[in-house]
Every structure is written in structure tokens, then in C-alpha cells.
Motif scaffolding. Structure first.
Motif, PDB file in Angstrom:
ATOM      1  N   ARG B 468       1.990 -16.862  -8.762  1.00 32.77           N
ATOM      2  CA  ARG B 468       0.794 -16.057  -8.486  1.00 32.77           C
ATOM      3  C   ARG B 468       0.935 -15.301  -7.176  1.00 32.77           C
ATOM      4  N   LEU B 469       1.391 -16.032  -6.155  1.00 31.38           N
ATOM      5  CA  LEU B 469       1.586 -15.403  -4.847  1.00 31.38           C
ATOM      6  C   LEU B 469       2.633 -14.303  -4.963  1.00 31.38           C
ATOM      7  N   LYS B 470       3.667 -14.596  -5.700  1.00 27.91           N
ATOM      8  CA  LYS B 470       4.758 -13.643  -5.867  1.00 27.91           C
ATOM      9  C   LYS B 470       4.266 -12.355  -6.545  1.00 27.91           C
ATOM     10  N   SER B 471       3.457 -12.508  -7.594  1.00 28.70           N
ATOM     11  CA  SER B 471       3.040 -11.303  -8.301  1.00 28.70           C
ATOM     12  C   SER B 471       2.177 -10.431  -7.393  1.00 28.70           C
ATOM     13  N   LYS B 472       1.394 -11.050  -6.517  1.00 30.03           N
ATOM     14  CA  LYS B 472       0.592 -10.257  -5.569  1.00 30.03           C
ATOM     15  C   LYS B 472       1.523  -9.554  -4.573  1.00 30.03           C
ATOM     16  N   LEU B 473       2.472 -10.297  -4.040  1.00 26.82           N
ATOM     17  CA  LEU B 473       3.380  -9.715  -3.049  1.00 26.82           C
ATOM     18  C   LEU B 473       4.186  -8.575  -3.659  1.00 26.82           C
ATOM     19  N   ASP B 474       4.584  -8.759  -4.917  1.00 27.50           N
ATOM     20  CA  ASP B 474       5.389  -7.734  -5.579  1.00 27.50           C
ATOM     21  C   ASP B 474       4.598  -6.456  -5.815  1.00 27.50           C
ATOM     22  N   SER B 475       3.277  -6.590  -5.935  1.00 27.08           N
ATOM     23  CA  SER B 475       2.495  -5.401  -6.274  1.00 27.08           C
ATOM     24  C   SER B 475       2.220  -4.533  -5.045  1.00 27.08           C
ATOM     25  N   ILE B 476       2.559  -5.014  -3.858  1.00 28.96           N
ATOM     26  CA  ILE B 476       2.339  -4.212  -2.648  1.00 28.96           C
ATOM     27  C   ILE B 476       3.581  -3.379  -2.377  1.00 28.96           C
ATOM     28  N   PRO B 477       3.427  -2.076  -2.119  1.00 29.97           N
ATOM     29  CA  PRO B 477       4.601  -1.288  -1.738  1.00 29.97           C
ATOM     30  C   PRO B 477       5.182  -1.852  -0.426  1.00 29.97           C
ATOM     31  N   THR B 478       6.500  -1.941  -0.367  1.00 34.34           N
ATOM     32  CA  THR B 478       7.101  -2.622   0.789  1.00 34.34           C
ATOM     33  C   THR B 478       7.005  -1.817   2.082  1.00 34.34           C
ATOM     34  N   SER B 479       6.446  -0.605   1.989  1.00 39.77           N
ATOM     35  CA  SER B 479       6.277   0.158   3.220  1.00 39.77           C
ATOM     36  C   SER B 479       4.905  -0.098   3.838  1.00 39.77           C
ATOM     37  N   ALA B 480       4.129  -0.992   3.227  1.00 38.75           N
ATOM     38  CA  ALA B 480       2.765  -1.227   3.709  1.00 38.75           C
ATOM     39  C   ALA B 480       2.727  -2.317   4.776  1.00 38.75           C
ATOM     40  N   GLU B 481       1.600  -2.360   5.469  1.00 39.26           N
ATOM     41  CA  GLU B 481       1.384  -3.434   6.439  1.00 39.26           C
ATOM     42  C   GLU B 481       0.592  -4.528   5.746  1.00 39.26           C
ATOM     43  N   VAL B 482       1.094  -5.739   5.778  1.00 40.45           N
ATOM     44  CA  VAL B 482       0.415  -6.823   5.075  1.00 40.45           C
ATOM     45  C   VAL B 482       0.177  -7.982   6.030  1.00 40.45           C
ATOM     46  N   ILE B 483      -1.012  -8.539   5.947  1.00 42.05           N
ATOM     47  CA  ILE B 483      -1.276  -9.773   6.679  1.00 42.05           C
ATOM     48  C   ILE B 483      -1.532 -10.857   5.649  1.00 42.05           C
ATOM     49  N   ALA B 484      -0.672 -11.858   5.623  1.00 43.81           N
ATOM     50  CA  ALA B 484      -0.869 -12.977   4.706  1.00 43.81           C
ATOM     51  C   ALA B 484      -1.576 -14.076   5.483  1.00 43.81           C
TER      52      ALA B 484
END
Lengths: 290, 742
Positions: B468-484
Motif C-alpha cells: 500500500r505504501l509502495k503504491s502511494k510512493l510510486d504514484s508521486i512524480p519523483t521530481s516532487a517534494e514529499v514529506i512522509a
């Protein structure tokens, strides 16, 4: 399409002599006063002298005038009798003190909640952190689903928010991930992003239309948030992450049965792990959906 | 960086570099493919067919870029087991029945790819997978060590007795015939050469890969020896056998066993190991890809399925993605899938034109290559690394390793998973929680601002709910800023930490960022950054942990570095006295402070940045909340009491009941901010025009002044390191503005 807020005029609560009973009474009384509603207190079980004494001391401690509160007591099965009391007295909002997390021994209030959702024609307010001192209700999260019940629900959230002096209303639009591309590689990730932006734009227009109907006289800041994820669960998690003080949702369309507890969906996610106070708005538009 | 194009355009653009890489890889793949056929108990040609079909088909149909496909190590073990059990002693009959199972497993792989089960490989705990791979290494090593010293058919079948039997095979050498002795010498010599190869300085030696050296030297020995002695130097028994009529000897795989459990057992094992080995390799190669392209694993699985089925029909082994040959591919400058195609096509050319030479390869030399491969899979140097992540991980590694040796691959990994779960329940004490929530969604992802995402994780994160966590992470473009944000998580296991580390790297490579916050309050079970992080291991006595000097989380390390460059003093777990310093603000009046952490202090300007964990109420177990804030005590300035914010956060605080909204007459400012206070005159004096202009030009920060000091924060949640920097810089500049005026 039109939107009519539920203007709650008769607010009831169930009295059980638990450690939270007094705080619950205080909270419900405050809400009833804010709403300008008549407050009812229902009790199921034997009403003894001792009960009367405790009840009186609660009211006097909290400075509530007993004549402003209608007390009704009945003996029998709590779930059944509570519902019959509600219908007999034309109650339109039942407020229950709930436990945050459902467990085997604490299912009572949650199971009442389910029964009420299923059978009674009454809105339901589940209180997770009643307190004797007033804590302001600042931030309200309401669902913005594409559903006939939604306009009424948002209208009710606006009405209640105005009455409770809330400052911020967030309309959360839960979107299904099924309608957009899956992010398998670089190409599909981009495609997904494009599709989700487009979908968000469409949804934004739809929500704007709904908001136009129901936000007349709203004193709160209104924001929109589109979130992809599982329906029901997502809004609950969002409300928790955003530290909302109240979550307002549509009443369920289908009956909630035993199986729903095992295969959780929509409202069950919210009920089984309450993120904050939850208001389930009952409207008469259920059939319009079909 | 210019990314190579896909398809035909990419082929035209890059065919030269791909041909060169494909050529080098084919030189490596040729001996290894024959060796793996040997290890599988199949005819030598089987592995070559798998390499040819794999290279040609997957290059066209696959979803990854620089991977090489062909026969795999793990598969050799499963295929050997399938041939032995299905044939019931007759290796040739077993081989044809195993081909049937291979075709079926190809279809199953295709189905897996179609229903997008590419996440399968991520479902297994890291230590268990490592244990299983090490066990595969031992199994290969156990069998081939015998062949290497000339004992072609050891008596035992299972790995542990085989290892024991090695000593009696050594004894056999004492009364062996010359052919046997020559084989043993060439085998042991090959192994020593492989071990010593990396130590050889001569650069020209490294122009040819080590396995090819071994084969070339051994073949030369055979040819020269044969010429000198006048008879086959090693004897036909010890040589690779590719019959001249191998093409016309082809027959259909034997599907007669399709109704038996053993057949399906073999097909399922083949599918399972093929998908795990491939998926792990694809993931590994995505990290090595010089252009950082992301593979479509499901598409690749489908391609591997088709290739496996076709290979099986033609008499070849299963086709999997192999990491060792793939990395040779990358290091020789491969750019697109065509390299894989060239590798397959060149092997086909070798088989067609060099069959005579290939039949001169002595088996012990190939066995030596396999022994060396097996040893590298076991990789004893990894034991230390695993132990650093946590001793429980080392236990799980060995547990899975032995379970696999004793009960086989599938049972081994299943037992490894079960053991991991038991260990997690023991060290975190969250058994009920795992049971209750593993099947429920636990992640929330939303875009807070344009291209800035918040990923919030509930309950716990371990290998069971990682997809589940993986599918969320995969859906974010890798050029974005993410705070987990893990602040509402009770524990995070080593498998998830390891995957997250991979994501952090991937986001950074693509110009984005992934910050893990909220892990600081989870106590690591070991001092390693990837160890299990759990609330319960910190225990109830927070102070005890504070003073025991536990290791810092990744974020804390970064904060420490930032403090060094910004001239701040860093204390990860400050003295509890700080609780009261923070408490003097009305913002915290309705909250109880559980903990303060990550204190950054600048004594000269009296600036403190700190993270506070609070909760509201007594009975009501509302979840705890993290807040990162700056406290500023400007010297020599009279501070009026006020609150300044936009989101009306401070309106929660009723102490300013008598306070009024103050409009300062600056349009931009009044629109953005909500300023409240009692002493309007003093407040007007405090907010000079310079100060207003500064505030209007910055992101909105919330401020509360209690007359003595200022509380400043950005968002009501745990902050990432970059947000800390932002906040500190803001506070410093703001402090300069108000200081300049007085």
C-alpha cells in the motif's frame, strides 16, 4: 439540485453512568444551546433513586437548569428502546459519546451507531473527546462526494459550523484511483499526473456548483482538497492528519451488517477508528441515488 | 541528461554502444548458461536456448531497459529438483516433463504480470529473501563442489549431506584414474583463478571476463593435451555434450504429468522463484541505470512469461532477469534494450558456428564457475552488515537459510516470513495491532501545495502492508517534494526502512526530495539506520532513553549537519527543562507536552528551534501531535503581546478574548494575515514598514508573542529538515528586521 441544511431542533443523548457521562452531558448541552435546540436525555434501564440523584448532581455541577432538559427512561434492550425513544419524540440528532477505537468489549456505542444508521431516521453525532470545559470546534472536514446526499450534508456542515463558531471548512473530495492510469513507469506516472489534474479540475467545477447552493451566509473559510484513495478511509485519515474537530459525512446508502465489519468499506472505516467527532447527516434523498 | 529513445529510433541512435555491451555480455553469458544447464541437470543446450530466446524476445516485449535475461541461479536449483522428482530417477524423462512445467510456469508468469502482481517481490521481508538467496548459493555450491573435483555423480541429493559427502569425494581422489585427476586439477585451478582474478593487476587480462578466461584456458588445455597425448585429454565423460544433431533431436515437452501434484508443485516453484529473482534484479538494475529510467515490472513479467513458455517449448530453461550479467551490461555502456537482443543473437551465432569448440569445455571448469557463483550468493561479508541492522535480522537470515536448506525454497521463505512476523510481535508488542490492521488501508497521500505532497502513515508499516505504501510512493512524480509523516505510526520494520531508503535515493536523483519525519520518537531497535523502529522499545521512561545516547535518525543526522553549517548548537534530546520554556506560550496551554527534541540553539541571538510532541486532554486519548517551532527572545526590544497568523490557529486560544483584530493599513499584509492584540499602539509601533514588507514577501508563518519571547512556526506538524532551515532563516531575518528598527 437543491440543498437544504438539516436544522437540528431536537437533540438527544443517551445517558449511561460511565466515567464520561458527565462530560458527555456537558458537551451535548453546549451543542444543543448553540444550535438553539431542545435537549433530550434518554436512559434505557431501570431508573432508580440513585440514578436520579446522580443525574441531578451532574446537572447542578454543570449549571444546567433541569427544566430545560427532557428526561425519558425506558426499560428493555438498549438498541431497540433508544431508537423507539428517538422516533416517539421526533428527535433529529442523536449525540452519543463514543470510544475512539472499537474493541471487543467496547462495541456498545459503535453498534448502536450502526443500528441507528441502519434503521432510524435521525442524524448521528459521535463524540470522541467530550470535556467539561468548552473546547472550540475550529476546523470542520466534510465530504464532497459526487452523490445526491452531498449538497444537504455540506449545507448542514455550514449551518452547524456557523452555529458552533467554526473558522474553517475543508471539503474533502475522495477520488477513486481506479479511474486514472497506474504509475508503472515514467510514462504512466506522467500520464497519471495529467489525468489526475484533469479529474481534479472537473471535480473542482462540480464542487463549486454544490458550494454555490449551500454556502449562503457562511462565515467560515472554505477550502477544497482532492485526495485519491479508498472511500471512507481516506477522509477519516485526512481528518485525523489535519486535526479536524468535526468530520461531517453522508449517511450510508446500504444497510450495514455484520459482514461489513469484516470487509470494511466507506463508513465502516470511520466507525471502527473514529478520527475525531463525527456527524453522520441523515437526509431523505437516499432513493434519489438509485 | 538526454535519455535514449525507445523503440526503433533508440535502436538507430544507440546500436553501436548496445552491440559492444551485448557482445561483452554474451561472452559472460555463454559459459554461465552452459554451467547453469549443468547445475539444472539439463542438457547443455537448454541454458543456451533460454539465453537466446530471453535476449531476443524480452528485448522486444519487456518493460525494463538495461537488464539481461537468460537462465538464472535460483532457477537452476528449482529445475534440478523438478527434473529429479518428475523423472523419478530418469534424468532425460524428467527433463522433458520439467519442460512441460516450465511452459506452464511461463503462462503463470504472464498471468502474474497481467494482474499486476509485480509487487510480489516486495512482500517478502528483506532478511528472509537474503537468507533464501544465500541458501540457493549453498545448494549450488554443495552439488558443484563434487563435479569440480571430478566426482560427477555424488550419492546424496539434499544439500547438507552433499556438503558432508564432499570429504569422501576428496578421499576418492587418492585412487582416482588420470582423467579424474586431470579434471580435479583443472577444476580446482579454475576456482583458484576465479578467486585470484580480481587481484591480477595486468589490465589486458581484465579485457575478457573471468569466466571466459576459465573456459578458454580449460579448452586450450583440452585441445593441446589431446594433441600431445593422442587421446581426449579429459575423456568424453568430463566434457560438455552438445550433440551435432541437437536441432533435429528436438521434441515436444512432456505434459503427461499435468494432472499430478508434483507437476504443479514444480510449475509453481519455478514461477515463484523466477518472479522473485527477476523482480529483485529489475529493481536492482533500476538503481544502476545511468539514465535513471523506471522499469515497468508488470510488463517485464509478461515478457518473461512469454519467453519462458517459448523457451520451454524449444527445450530451454526458464528465462529470468539476472543481475550479474545485467550489471556487466551497464558497465560496458549499454543504453537500451537492444543490448539484451544483441547478447541473445550473438549466443545463437556462437552455438551455430562454435559447437565444436563448446564441446571441448571440461565440466569441472564450469563447476568451478558455479562454485564461485554459489559462494558469491552466500556472500559471508553480508553477515556483518545484517547484524548491524539488528541481531534479530541476522537470526531471521540464518533461520530462513537453514529452513530453505532443509525444507526447500518455498517452505523456506514461508517459514522465514512467519518467523519475521513472530519476531516483530515480540519486539514491538503490537501483535493485536498487526492482526487488526494489516488488511486495512493505512496510508493517506495528498498534495498540500502544487508539487508538494504529504504522505501520512497510520497504525504500523511492515512487510505485510508495504504494497500500500509502495503504491502511494510510486504514484508521486519523483521530481516532487514529499514529506512522509510517521508520527502516528507505532512501528516501522527493517524491510520498509530499507525500501524507503531506496525511495529517498530515487527522489534525490530526480531532483525531488523525500523526507521521513516522525521517526525520531520511535526508538530504533539497533543503531543502524535501517533497523526496526518502534514506539514500544523506547519504553515508558523517555528520560532513560534520552540520556542513554541512542543513535540519531536520518533526519537528526541531517539536522546536526545543518546546525554545524549554520552556527547553531544541536541537542537531539534536550533537557526536560525545555518543556517548561515551551509551555510559557498560550498556544500550548490546552496541550500537554510529552517530549521535546531536536533543539537547535543560537545563544548569541537567543534563537531556539525545537520540535515538541504534545497531546490534548487527559482522558481523551487524542493522538499526539508534533510541532516544530522557533522561539526567539530578542534582546533590548519591547515586545507587545500579539498573535499573527492566517489559518486562525491562534483563535483556539481564548486568552486573547479581549483582543481585537488590528488592521495595519497595508493592503497586502491585512489580506494575508490576521493580527490580534490588546495594546494596539504598541503593536503598530512594533510592526515597522520594513517588517511588514518582509512578512508580506515570505511564506506565511504563525507567530505568538507573550510579551517576553516570540513563538514562530510554519505548519502544525513535524517539519522536514528543509522546513527547519526555512524556519530558522525566517526567524533570523525577522529578528534582524525588528532589531534594526530599535
Amino acid at each position: 439540485m437543491n440543498a437544504t441544511p438539516k436544522q437540528y431542533a431536537k437533540v438527544a443523548t443517551a445517558l449511561g453512568f460511565s466515567p464520561m457521562a458527565k462530560a458527555n452531558l456537558a458537551e451535548v448541552h453546549r451543542i444543543a444551546t448553540r444550535f438553539g435546540a431542545q435537549m433530550f436525555v434518554f436512559h434505557v434501564g431501570k431508573w432508580t433513586e440513585k440514578s436520579q440523584k446522580t443525574y441531578d448532581s451532574f446537572l447542578s455541577d454543570l449549571g444546567i437548569d433541569p427544566s430545560t432538559v427532557v428526561l425519558k427512561s425506558k426499560e428493555g434492550d438498549p438498541k431497540v428502546e433508544l431508537l423507539s425513544l428517538c422516533s416517539e419524540n421526533d428527535i433529529d440528532l442523536l449525540a452519543l459519546g463514543a470510544l475512539i477505537r472499537e474493541s471487543m468489549f467496547k462495541v456498545f456505542s459503535a453498534s448502536i451507531a450502526r443500528d441507528v444508521c441502519r434503521k432510524a431516521k435521525v442524524s448521528l453525532l459521535l463524540l470522541t473527546h467530550s470535556s467539561i470545559m468548552e473546547e472550540p470546534c475550529e476546523r470542520i472536514v466534510v465530504n464532497g462526494l459526487d452523490h445526491p446526499k452531498t449538497p444537504d450534508t455540506i449545507a448542514t456542515a455550514v449551518w452547524a459550523g456557523n452555529k458552533l463558531g467554526s473558522k474553517e471548512l475543508i471539503v474533502v473530495d475522495e477520488l477513486s484511483e481506479k479511474s486514472i492510469a497506474r504509475a508503472d513507469d515514467d510514462m504512466s506516472t506522467l500520464q497519471r499526473l495529467r489525468q489526475s489534474r484533469q479529474l481534479e479540475k472537473q471535480e473542482h467545477n462540480r464542487i463549486e456548483e454544490v458550494l454555490d447552493l449551500c454556502t449562503g451566509g457562511c462565515t467560515m473559510d472554505i477550502t477544497e482538497q482532492h485526495v485519491f484513495g479508498k472511500k471512507g478511509y481516506t477522509i477519516a485519515h485526512y481528518a485525523k492528519a489535519k486535526r479536524a474537530d468535526l468530520l461531517v459525512v453522508n449517511s450510508p446508502d446500504t444497510k450495514l451488517g455484520f459482514l461489513d465489519r469484516i470487509f470494511k468499506h466507506d463508513l465502516e472505516y470511520i466507525l471502527s477508528d473514529l478520527p475525531t467527532d463525527v456527524l453522520i447527516v441523515h437526509t431523505t434523498k437516499e432513493l434519489a441515488h438509485a | 541528461m538526454h535519455k535514449p529513445k525507445n523503440g526503433f529510433k533508440g535502436f538507430v541512435e544507440n546500436w553501436q554502444s548496445d552491440l559492444k555491451a551485448g557482445f561483452v555480455v554474451s561472452l559472460v553469458a555463454l559459459p554461465i548458461s552452459i554451467a547453469l544447464s549443468l547445475a539444472s541437470g539439463a542438457p547443455a543446450i537448454a541454458g543456451l536456448i533460454a539465453a537466446v530466446i530471453g535476449g531476443i524476445l524480452v528485448a522486444h516485449l519487456g518493460g525494463s531497459y538495461v537488464t539481461i535475461t537468460g537462465p538464472g541461479n535460483g532457477l537452476a536449483v528449482v529445475t534440478l529438483a523438478a527434473i529429479t522428482t518428475l523423472g523419478g530417477g530418469d534424468m532425460l524423462a524428467g527433463y522433458y516433463m520439467a519442460l512441460g512445467a516450465i511452459v506452464v510456469s511461463g503462462i503463470l508468469l504472464f498471468v502474474l504480470g497481467t494482474v499486476r502482481l509485480g509487487v510480489l517481490a516486495d512482500l517478502f521481508p528483506t532478511s528472509a529473501v537474503q537468507g533464501m538467496l544465500a541458501a540457493i548459493g549453498i545448494i549450488i555450491l554443495a552439488k558443484q563442489s563434487h563435479v569440480m573435483i571430478g566426482t560427477l555423480n555424488p550419492e546424496s541429493a539434499s544439500p547438507i549431506p552433499l556438503l558432508v559427502e564432499f570429504f569422501s569425494s576428496l578421499q576418492d581422489l587418492l585412487w582416482a584414474d588420470t582423467a579424474h585427476l586431470r579434471s580435479a586439477i583443472v577444476g580446482i585451478g579454475s576456482l583458484l583463478f576465479l578467486i585470484g582474478f580480481s587481484q591480477i593487476r595486468a589490465r589486458w587480462m581484465h579485457a575478457i571476463p573471468a569466466p571466459l578466461w576459465v573456459v578458454v584456458l580449460a579448452v586450450l588445455t583440452q585441445i593441446i593435451g589431446t594433441n600431445v597425448t593422442g587421446e581426449s585429454f579429459f575423456g568424453p565423460k568430463y566434457l560438455v555434450n552438445i550433440p551435432a544433431d541437437w536441432m533435429s533431436a528436438w521434441r515436444l515437452p512432456d505434459f503427461s504429468g499435468i494432472q499430478s501434484g508434483a507437476f504443479w508443485g514444480a510449475a509453481i516453484s519455478l514461477t515463484f522463484i523466477a518472479s522473485i529473482e527477476s523482480l529483485l534484479s529489475i529493481k536492482g538494475m533500476d538503481r544502476l541505470d545511468p539514465y535513471k529510467r523506471k522499469s515497468n515490472v508488470n510488463k517485464d513479467l509478461r515478457a518473461l512469461g512469454i519467453a519462458t513458455a517459448v523457451s520451454g517449448m524449444l527445450g530451454g530453461l526458464s528465462v529470468v532477469t539476472v543481475i550479474a550479467r545485467s550489471s556487466v551490461n551497464v558497465s560496458n555502456g549499454a543504453k537500451t534494450r537492444s543490448a539484451n537482443f544483441f547478447h541473445g543473437a550473438l549466443i545463437l551465432v556462437f552455438v551455430l558456428f562454435l559447437r565444436e569448440v563448446l564441446t571441448q569445455i571440461p565440466l569441472p571448469a564450469l563447476a568451478a564457475i558455479l562454485v564461485f557463483t554459489g559462494y558469491k550468493l552466500l556472500n559471508p561479508s553480508q553477515f556483518r552488515k545484517i547484524a548491524q541492522i539488528g541481531l534479530e535480522q541476522l537470526f531471521l537470515f540464518f533461520f530462513t537459510l537453514f529452513a530453505t536448506l532443509v525444507y526447500g525454497l518455498i517452505m523456506g521463505i514461508v517459514l522465514g516470513m512467519a518467523a519475521t512476523l513472530v519476531i516483530q510481535v515480540i519486539i514491538t508488542g503490537s501483535g493485536a495491532e498487526i492482526f487488526r490492521y494489516f488488511n486495512r488501508p493505512n496510508t493517506l497521500l495528498f498534495e498540500e501545495e502544487e508539487n508538494k505532497y504529504i504522505l501520512n502513515i497510520n497504525y504500523f508499516a511492515n512487510f505485510l502492508n508495504y504494497p500500500r505504501l509502495k503504491s502511494k510512493l510510486d504514484s508521486i512524480p519523483t521530481s516532487a517534494e514529499v514529506i512522509a509523516d510517521f508520527s502516528s505510526t507505532s512501528f516501522v520494520d527493517a524491510t520498509v526502512m530499507e525500501h524507503l531508503a531506496g525511495y529517498v535515493e530515487s527522489f534525490e536523483q530526480h531532483g525531488g526530495s523525500l523526507d521521513l519525519v516522525g521517526l525520531d520518537t520511535l526508538a530504533p531497535a539497533s543503531s543502524h539506520p535501517l533497523g526496526v523502529q518502534s514506539k514500544s522499545t523506547r519504553g515508558s521512561d523517555v528520560f532513560l532513553v534520552r540520556s542513554s545516547g541512542t543513535r540519531l535518525s536520518g533526519k537528526q543526522e541531517k539536522l546536526r549537519k545543518f546546525a554545524g553549517t549554520a552556527g547553531l548548537e544541536y541537542t537531539p534530546w534536550p533537557d526536560p527543562i525545555w518543556d517548561t520554556k515551551v509551555n510559557q506560550f498560550h498556544y500550548f496551554r490546552h496541550r500537554r507536552i510529552d517530549q521535546t527534541m531536536n533543539l537547535l540553539e543560537d545563544r548569541s541571538t537567543r534563537l531556539m528551534a525545537i520540535e515538541v510532541v504534545t497531546h490534548v486532554g487527559e482522558f481523551t486519548m487524542r493522538d499526539s501531535q508534533h510541532l516544530a517551532c522557533v522561539i526567539l527572545q530578542p534582546k533590548g526590544i519591547k515586545l507587545p503581546k500579539f498573535t499573527l497568523d492566517r489559518e486562525r490557529i491562534f483563535e483556539r486560544i481564548s486568552y486573547l478574548a479581549g483582543a481585537q483584530d488590528i488592521e495595519l493599513g497595508s493592503n497586502v499584509f491585512d489580506k494575508r494575515f490576521n493580527l490580534k492584540g490588546e495594546d494596539e499602539k504598541a503593536i503598530r509601533a512594533f510592526f515597522s514598514p520594513a517588517c511588514l514588507a518582509f512578512l508580506a514577501s515570505r511564506p506565511v508563518f504563525h507567530m505568538e508573542s507573550n510579551g517576553k519571547s516570540l513563538l514562530i512556526f510554519h505548519k502544525e506538524r513535524a517539519a522536514s529538515v528543509s522546513e527547519f532551515k526555512l524556519m530558522v532563516n525566517f526567524a533570523r531575518e525577522f529578528s534582524d528586521r525588528i532589531g534594526a528598527k530599535s
